[in-house]
Design an enzyme around this catalytic site. Structure first.
Site, PDB file in Angstrom:
ATOM      1  N   SER A  78     -47.196   0.098 -32.222  1.00 27.49           N
ATOM      2  CA  SER A  78     -45.823  -0.095 -32.687  1.00 27.49           C
ATOM      3  C   SER A  78     -45.423   1.163 -33.449  1.00 27.49           C
ATOM      4  CB  SER A  78     -45.663  -1.376 -33.510  1.00 27.49           C
ATOM      5  OG  SER A  78     -46.571  -1.418 -34.560  1.00 27.49           O
ATOM      6  N   SER A 106     -49.022   4.535 -31.317  1.00 29.26           N
ATOM      7  CA  SER A 106     -47.798   4.799 -30.557  1.00 29.26           C
ATOM      8  C   SER A 106     -47.538   6.294 -30.437  1.00 29.26           C
ATOM      9  CB  SER A 106     -46.609   4.148 -31.277  1.00 29.26           C
ATOM     10  OG  SER A 106     -45.384   4.627 -30.755  1.00 29.26           O
ATOM     11  N   LEU A 128     -48.700   6.169 -24.456  1.00 30.75           N
ATOM     12  CA  LEU A 128     -47.940   7.327 -23.979  1.00 30.75           C
ATOM     13  C   LEU A 128     -46.560   6.951 -23.449  1.00 30.75           C
ATOM     14  CD1 LEU A 128     -48.148  10.425 -23.356  1.00 30.75           C
ATOM     15  CD2 LEU A 128     -48.835   9.755 -21.047  1.00 30.75           C
ATOM     16  N   THR A 155     -46.973   3.281 -21.111  1.00 27.49           N
ATOM     17  CA  THR A 155     -45.915   2.265 -21.165  1.00 27.49           C
ATOM     18  C   THR A 155     -44.953   2.483 -20.008  1.00 27.49           C
ATOM     19  OG1 THR A 155     -46.153   2.092 -23.542  1.00 27.49           O
ATOM     20  CG2 THR A 155     -44.078   1.296 -22.615  1.00 27.49           C
ATOM     21  N   ARG A 164     -30.976  -3.550 -28.108  1.00 29.84           N
ATOM     22  CA  ARG A 164     -31.310  -4.315 -29.318  1.00 29.84           C
ATOM     23  C   ARG A 164     -30.094  -4.237 -30.232  1.00 29.84           C
ATOM     24  NH1 ARG A 164     -36.894  -0.834 -29.484  1.00 29.84           N
ATOM     25  NH2 ARG A 164     -37.483  -1.299 -27.334  1.00 29.84           N
ATOM     26  N   LYS A 230     -49.227  -0.428 -19.260  1.00 34.72           N
ATOM     27  CA  LYS A 230     -48.708  -1.426 -20.209  1.00 34.72           C
ATOM     28  C   LYS A 230     -47.284  -1.817 -19.832  1.00 34.72           C
ATOM     29  CE  LYS A 230     -47.689  -1.980 -25.176  1.00 34.72           C
ATOM     30  NZ  LYS A 230     -46.212  -1.921 -25.271  1.00 34.72           N
ATOM     31  N   HIS A 254     -43.117  -5.875 -23.820  1.00 36.63           N
ATOM     32  CA  HIS A 254     -42.729  -4.979 -24.908  1.00 36.63           C
ATOM     33  C   HIS A 254     -42.238  -5.781 -26.122  1.00 36.63           C
ATOM     34  CE1 HIS A 254     -41.796  -0.473 -25.217  1.00 36.63           C
ATOM     35  NE2 HIS A 254     -41.562  -0.929 -26.420  1.00 36.63           N
ATOM     36  N   ARG A 257     -38.481  -6.649 -26.185  1.00 34.26           N
ATOM     37  CA  ARG A 257     -37.528  -5.646 -26.661  1.00 34.26           C
ATOM     38  C   ARG A 257     -36.881  -4.862 -25.524  1.00 34.26           C
ATOM     39  NH1 ARG A 257     -38.750  -4.554 -32.119  1.00 34.26           N
ATOM     40  NH2 ARG A 257     -38.698  -2.284 -32.115  1.00 34.26           N
ATOM     41  N   ARG A 289     -49.860 -15.084 -32.224  1.00 33.27           N
ATOM     42  CA  ARG A 289     -49.802 -15.232 -33.683  1.00 33.27           C
ATOM     43  C   ARG A 289     -50.897 -16.121 -34.238  1.00 33.27           C
ATOM     44  NH1 ARG A 289     -47.071 -11.748 -32.439  1.00 33.27           N
ATOM     45  NH2 ARG A 289     -44.843 -11.441 -32.727  1.00 33.27           N
TER      46      ARG A 289
HETATM   47  C1  FNR Z   1     -43.235  -2.041 -30.245  1.00 30.57           C
HETATM   48  N1  FNR Z   1     -43.822  -1.882 -28.992  1.00 30.57           N
HETATM   49  C2  FNR Z   1     -44.104  -0.616 -28.542  1.00 30.57           C
HETATM   50  N2  FNR Z   1     -44.686  -0.435 -27.335  1.00 30.57           N
HETATM   51  C3  FNR Z   1     -44.998   0.803 -26.893  1.00 30.57           C
HETATM   52  O1  FNR Z   1     -45.534   0.923 -25.799  1.00 30.57           O
HETATM   53  N3  FNR Z   1     -44.704   1.893 -27.654  1.00 30.57           N
HETATM   54  C4  FNR Z   1     -44.112   1.802 -28.866  1.00 30.57           C
HETATM   55  O2  FNR Z   1     -43.870   2.800 -29.525  1.00 30.57           O
HETATM   56  C5  FNR Z   1     -43.762   0.512 -29.328  1.00 30.57           C
HETATM   57  N4  FNR Z   1     -43.135   0.348 -30.521  1.00 30.57           N
HETATM   58  C6  FNR Z   1     -42.879  -0.911 -30.999  1.00 30.57           C
HETATM   59  C7  FNR Z   1     -42.311  -1.053 -32.247  1.00 30.57           C
HETATM   60  C8  FNR Z   1     -42.106  -2.323 -32.774  1.00 30.57           C
HETATM   61  C9  FNR Z   1     -41.500  -2.466 -34.125  1.00 30.57           C
HETATM   62  C10 FNR Z   1     -42.478  -3.460 -32.022  1.00 30.57           C
HETATM   63  C11 FNR Z   1     -42.285  -4.853 -32.558  1.00 30.57           C
HETATM   64  C12 FNR Z   1     -43.017  -3.312 -30.774  1.00 30.57           C
HETATM   65  C13 FNR Z   1     -44.272  -3.045 -28.234  1.00 30.57           C
HETATM   66  C14 FNR Z   1     -45.680  -3.446 -28.663  1.00 30.57           C
HETATM   67  O3  FNR Z   1     -46.617  -2.494 -28.239  1.00 30.57           O
HETATM   68  C15 FNR Z   1     -46.106  -4.794 -28.062  1.00 30.57           C
HETATM   69  O4  FNR Z   1     -45.887  -4.784 -26.685  1.00 30.57           O
HETATM   70  C16 FNR Z   1     -45.363  -5.981 -28.686  1.00 30.57           C
HETATM   71  O5  FNR Z   1     -45.066  -5.736 -30.037  1.00 30.57           O
HETATM   72  C17 FNR Z   1     -46.197  -7.230 -28.582  1.00 30.57           C
HETATM   73  O6  FNR Z   1     -45.486  -8.332 -29.002  1.00 30.57           O
HETATM   74  P1  FNR Z   1     -45.576  -8.976 -30.477  1.00 30.57           P
HETATM   75  O7  FNR Z   1     -47.027  -9.109 -30.843  1.00 30.57           O
HETATM   76  O8  FNR Z   1     -44.826  -8.053 -31.391  1.00 30.57           O
HETATM   77  O9  FNR Z   1     -44.890 -10.265 -30.283  1.00 30.57           O
END
Ligand code: FNR
Length: 367
Positions: A78, A106, A128, A155, A164, A230, A254, A257, A289
């Protein structure tokens, strides 16, 4: 008041963080239907526990891409964790390492691959994003390799940023005291303010929306690290990923998102697992969770799961101690779930231990 489950960190984070930051962490795309569904779908899966099995010893250890870890619970990438806490990714890296599990860093971290590596030993993956400028990508992958990262999580669900709406309303941008540290030296570390989400504009400017399977091949020519894809949620793409020679799949939307109205990842999992035919490991993230969620994912064929938001919320609340506590609570709950289901090791967790809604004849008649 004592925190007794990982979800409680969300409200603490909401109270502590600036609205722009909290909203960025918490939000999903558009109607946020998939955001709800990522959680709701877990609640439709019930257990078929086995009894009178000696569960005095429970082994949660597993191996991911050849690396032994303490439990099948890992940290998803993240972005921008220093918005949550000054120690940001450093704290997350230390907590993951202490728990004996994998952290995924990330691309858009506010700490560089080298800085995270400097926190000490630990098994780490690098997420990546593929920039239009392939020199940037090649350089970054090399740096991750040199810093001891063990795999690339590519990703593939972000040719453009999902809509968003909170970020649009808040004109979200990275606070000016922070940078996307991996890109600082490349003049791509700052995020301009725009009359949209600053991140959406950044993605539109820098991220390569032509990305296709041939680029996965290209990536394999510039790194010897295993590549996880991913963001796969269909059988079709699972087969293509395996044909492309990838090392594993992360079933992910993701964190809801990107494209709204895709199914919960736990609902897409079986399709992907079936198509993978055991040829590559399949992982899952999205809405995990509880220890019970971890068990359900493993019962439906996942080799492990990743958690996203609980980490940033716990970071905001308590820094490294919060992330440690999240991993410990998830671990304890998962261990208890295994015991109460009569499973002593991960390989004893099977599809027979769960029933999905569609298995229940009185709810959904089989046609
Ligand atoms: C992400 N996610 C994410 N994925 C990725 O490939 N690169 C990134 O930089 C980010 N950044 C990111 C920021 C924030 C604030 C969130 C909440 C999510 C997605 C993340 O890797 C993952 O797929 C999800 O967060 C998993 O779901 P939950 O556990 O947040 O419900």
């Amino acid at each position: 008041m004592e925190v007794t489950n990982v979800m409680e960190y969300q409200e603490i984070a909401r109270q502590k963080l600036p609205k722009m930051v909290y909203d960025y962490y918490a939000s999903g795309a558009e109607d946020q239907w998939t955001l709800q569904e990522n959680r709701n779908a877990f609640s439709r899966i019930l257990f078929r526990p086995r009894i009178l099995i000696d569960v005095s010893k429970i082994d949660m250890t597993t191996t991911v891409l050849g690396f032994k870890i303490s439990m099948p619970i890992m940290i998803a990438p993240s972005a921008m964790q220093k918005m949550a806490h000054p120690e940001g990714e450093y704290a997350t890296a230390r907590a993951a390492s202490a728990a004996g599990t994998i952290m995924t860093l990330s691309s858009w971290a506010t700490s560089s691959v080298e800085e995270v590596a400097s926190t000490g030993p630990g098994i780490r993956f690098f997420q990546l994003y593929v920039y239009k400028n392939r020199n940037v990508v090649a350089q970054l992958v090399r740096r991750a390799e040199n810093a001891g990262f063990k795999a690339i999580a590519l990703t593939v669900d972000t040719p453009r940023l999902g809509r968003r709406e909170a970020d649009i309303k808040n004109r979200f941008t990275l606070p000016s005291n922070l940078t996307l540290k991996n890109f600082e030296g490349l003049d791509l570390g700052k995020m301009d303010k725009s009359d949209d989400s600053g991140l959406a504009s950044y993605v539109a400017g820098q991220i390569d929306r032509t990305l296709s399977w041939k680029d996965v091949k290209w990536l394999q020519t510039i790194t010897s690290l295993p590549i996880l894809v991913k963001g796969v949620i269909t059988a079709e793409d699972t087969r293509l990923a395996i044909q492309a020679g990838i090392a594993g799949i992360i079933v992910s939307n993701h964190g809801a998102r990107q494209l709204d109205y895709v199914p919960a990842t736990i609902m897409a999992l079986e399709e992907v697992v079936k198509a993978a035919q055991g040829r590559v490991p399949v992982f899952l993230d999205g809405g995990v969770r509880r220890g019970t969620d971890v068990f359900k994912a493993l019962a439906l064929g996942a080799s492990g799961i990743f958690i996203g938001r609980p980490v940033v919320f716990a970071l905001a609340a308590e820094g490294e101690a919060g992330v440690r506590k999240v991993l410990q609570m998830m671990r304890d709950e998962f261990e208890l779930t295994m015991a109460l289901n009569g499973c002593r090791s991960l390989k004893e967790i099977t599809g027979q231990h769960v029933m999905t809604e569609w298995d229940l004849p009185h709810i959904l008649p089989r046609l």
